[in-house]
Design an enzyme around this catalytic site. Structure first.
Site, PDB file in Angstrom:
ATOM      1  N   SER A   1       0.754  -1.030   0.027  1.00 50.98           N
ATOM      2  CA  SER A   1       0.195   0.033   0.062  1.00 50.98           C
ATOM      3  C   SER A   1       0.901   1.079  -0.050  1.00 50.98           C
ATOM      4  O   SER A   1       1.643   1.366  -0.981  1.00 50.98           O
ATOM      5  CB  SER A   1      -0.885  -0.112   0.996  1.00 50.98           C
ATOM      6  OG  SER A   1      -1.988   0.893   1.177  1.00 50.98           O
TER       7      SER A   1
ATOM      8  N   ASP B   1      -9.715  -2.535  -6.901  1.00 46.76           N
ATOM      9  CA  ASP B   1      -9.183  -1.981  -5.451  1.00 46.76           C
ATOM     10  C   ASP B   1      -9.806  -0.662  -5.282  1.00 46.76           C
ATOM     11  O   ASP B   1      -9.614   0.376  -6.208  1.00 46.76           O
ATOM     12  CB  ASP B   1      -7.382  -1.680  -5.841  1.00 46.76           C
ATOM     13  CG  ASP B   1      -6.980  -1.259  -4.469  1.00 46.76           C
ATOM     14  OD1 ASP B   1      -7.552  -0.951  -3.549  1.00 46.76           O
ATOM     15  OD2 ASP B   1      -5.592  -1.512  -4.441  1.00 46.76           O
TER      16      ASP B   1
ATOM     17  N   HIS C   1      -8.066  -4.383  -2.019  1.00 45.45           N
ATOM     18  CA  HIS C   1      -6.776  -3.711  -1.541  1.00 45.45           C
ATOM     19  C   HIS C   1      -6.377  -4.626  -0.575  1.00 45.45           C
ATOM     20  O   HIS C   1      -6.804  -4.881   0.713  1.00 45.45           O
ATOM     21  CB  HIS C   1      -7.145  -2.419  -0.872  1.00 45.45           C
ATOM     22  CG  HIS C   1      -6.003  -1.461  -0.484  1.00 45.45           C
ATOM     23  ND1 HIS C   1      -5.203  -0.997  -1.459  1.00 45.45           N
ATOM     24  CD2 HIS C   1      -5.311  -1.283   0.608  1.00 45.45           C
ATOM     25  CE1 HIS C   1      -4.284  -0.474  -0.963  1.00 45.45           C
ATOM     26  NE2 HIS C   1      -4.410  -0.501   0.360  1.00 45.45           N
TER      27      HIS C   1
END
Length: 474
Positions: free
Chosen positions: A266, A392, A421
């Site tokens: 991330s 996502d 995600h």
């Protein structure tokens, strides 16, 4: 007189004064069918009841004209189990027809051939969990349902050039089967996501996988996120890679003979990509990996501001950032108005009130431009594999630089149709290891075991693709 009595008994006609004769009202006329039922008849159980007197109770129940005429039969409602079975069948039909897909692998020809040969997951069909294949469900349930393997760390504090301190968590040796020298044993450096640390579930699973494969793992925690005291007003952001540079230099001094691979998740993936783009061939890494990175910070923020995403993710993440600031208000208060920062309810508001000011940007928009890895993609000279899902909620599909990746020799983008995600749950019951974890284990093994093949990527279209890549990433 006798004649009148006879007449009354026979019911032949009306009597003067409107008296009822034979049970018939004056002037009513004879009943239907011409029969006259004398008064007093038919008092027992409805026998002899005239049809014109209205239906009896039994007849009313059946209808005035006799038994009811059968109408069209009403189908009974299907039982609940049948409805559930039909819904499950429809869902499975849609799933098998539309959901399982092979991921898109965008890369230069040599890097693509290496991944197809050494990382089977890169070319296999991805079967997300049928009952939660949607991106938001994958994101939420991926965080809630996954196991947290036991991992023991040894923490090390190092000083940053600006006076801050960084916490490196070294995973204890799980007793690997590999017989590698302790100084030459490959190292995997992991960077967590927003407000994450070495205790995040997804990091524990990756560290566990790396240990099982025989490699040493170390996690670079974001400043202030591991429980340590914050010594500077600055915490972390996606555009600043100074802490990553400091950690890499420290690891290289400690294990100069060990190959080093960096993996960012991330926001950590954004930091790794930005670092690679700025350092080029001097990155000091054998390879790198970015899992669920956001490629365009402004597009990601806009996606998180959609109503459902804001409810599920944006507000919660902003609250976590505010808690971090509140916990270190003594140090952070030297740079920004803490009370104003704590009133932020979205990530954009937080970045405007804290991140941009703490890291020297004039506005949030300027920070988002500097933080977007797509702008630096064409400068990368270290092999990097990036994994994204097209659904996502943190990184919309239109922001992923797929077209640029086709022309770049050192960048591979693997894009699945589903996965959310950091989700990538697969199997009817989510397996202990997700698709992301399988890909991670295969890639780090391929890099450390077949690194000589990756060195052949040098010169594979560097000059030809740089201009086009820059246009594609813009």
């Amino acid at each position: 007189m006798a004649a009148g009595a006879t007449r009354a008994r026979s019911g032949a006609g009306p009597m003067p004064g409107g008296a009822v004769v034979g049970g018939v009202a004056p002037g009513a006329g004879p009943p239907r069918g011409g029969a006259v039922v004398p008064r007093g008849r038919g008092r027992g159980r409805g026998r002899g009841r005239p049809s014109w007197a209205g239906p009896s109770r039994a007849a009313a129940a059946m209808g005035a004209e006799g038994p009811p005429v059968p109408g069209p039969a009403l189908s009974p409602l299907p039982p609940l189990p049948l409805l559930l079975a039909a819904a499950a069948a429809a869902l499975l039909g849609y799933y098998w027809a539309r959901v399982p897909r092979r991921p898109l692998l965008a890369a230069g020809p040599r890097f693509r051939a290496f991944l197809e040969r050494r990382c089977p997951a890169a070319s296999e069909t991805f079967y997300p969990t049928p009952w939660c294949f949607e991106g938001r469900l994958q994101t939420v349930l991926g965080a809630l349902l996954r196991a947290r393997p036991p991992v023991s760390y040894r923490s090390e504090a190092i000083r940053a050039p600006d006076g801050g301190q960084l916490i490196l968590d070294w995973a204890e040796d799980p007793g690997s089967h590999r017989r590698l020298g302790p100084r030459a044993r490959p190292v995997v450096l992991l960077l967590p996501g927003l407000t994450g640390s070495s205790q995040a579930g997804y990091l524990l699973r990756l560290v566990h996988r790396a240990g099982r494969a025989g490699y040493r793992s170390v996690v670079l925690n974001h400043r202030g996120c591991r429980g340590e005291e914050l010594l500077t007003p600055r915490t972390f952001c996606a555009s600043n890679t100074e802490d990553l540079e400091t950690a890499i230099a420290h690891i290289k001094r400690r294990y100069p003979r060990a190959p080093l691979l960096a993996v960012g998740i991330s926001l950590g993936g954004m930091q790794v990509l930005n670092y690679l783009g700025r350092r080029g061939r001097a990155a000091g890494l054998a390879a790198a990996m970015a899992l669920s990175p956001s490629w365009d910070a402004a597009a990601s923020t806009a996606s998180l501001e959609q109503p459902l995403n804001a409810l599920l993710f944006n507000q919660r993440l902003a609250a976590g950032l505010c808690q971090l600031v509140s916990r270190h208000r003594a140090a952070i208060g030297e740079k920004v108005d803490v009370e104003h920062v704590l009133q932020a309810r979205t990530i954009r508001e937080f970045d405007e009130r804290y991140t941009a000011q703490a890291f020297g940007y004039r506005s949030c928009c300027e920070y988002y431009q500097a933080a977007s890895p797509a702008r630096h993609l064409h400068r990368i000279r270290v092999p990097v594999l990036c994994l994204n899902a097209s659904d996502d909620p943190f990184s919309p599909l239109h922001a992923i630089p797929v077209e640029a990746a086709w022309r770049l020799p050192h960048v591979a983008l693997l894009v699945t149709a589903h996965g959310g995600h950091i989700g990538f749950l697969e199997g009817l019951c989510p397996r202990p290891g997700s698709y992301m974890e399988r890909l991670f284990a295969q890639f780090i093994t391929a890099v450390f075991e077949h690194g000589e093949e990756l060195r052949q990527l040098e010169g594979d279209g560097d000059g030809a693709g740089e201009g086009a890549a820059g246009q594609g990433a813009a």
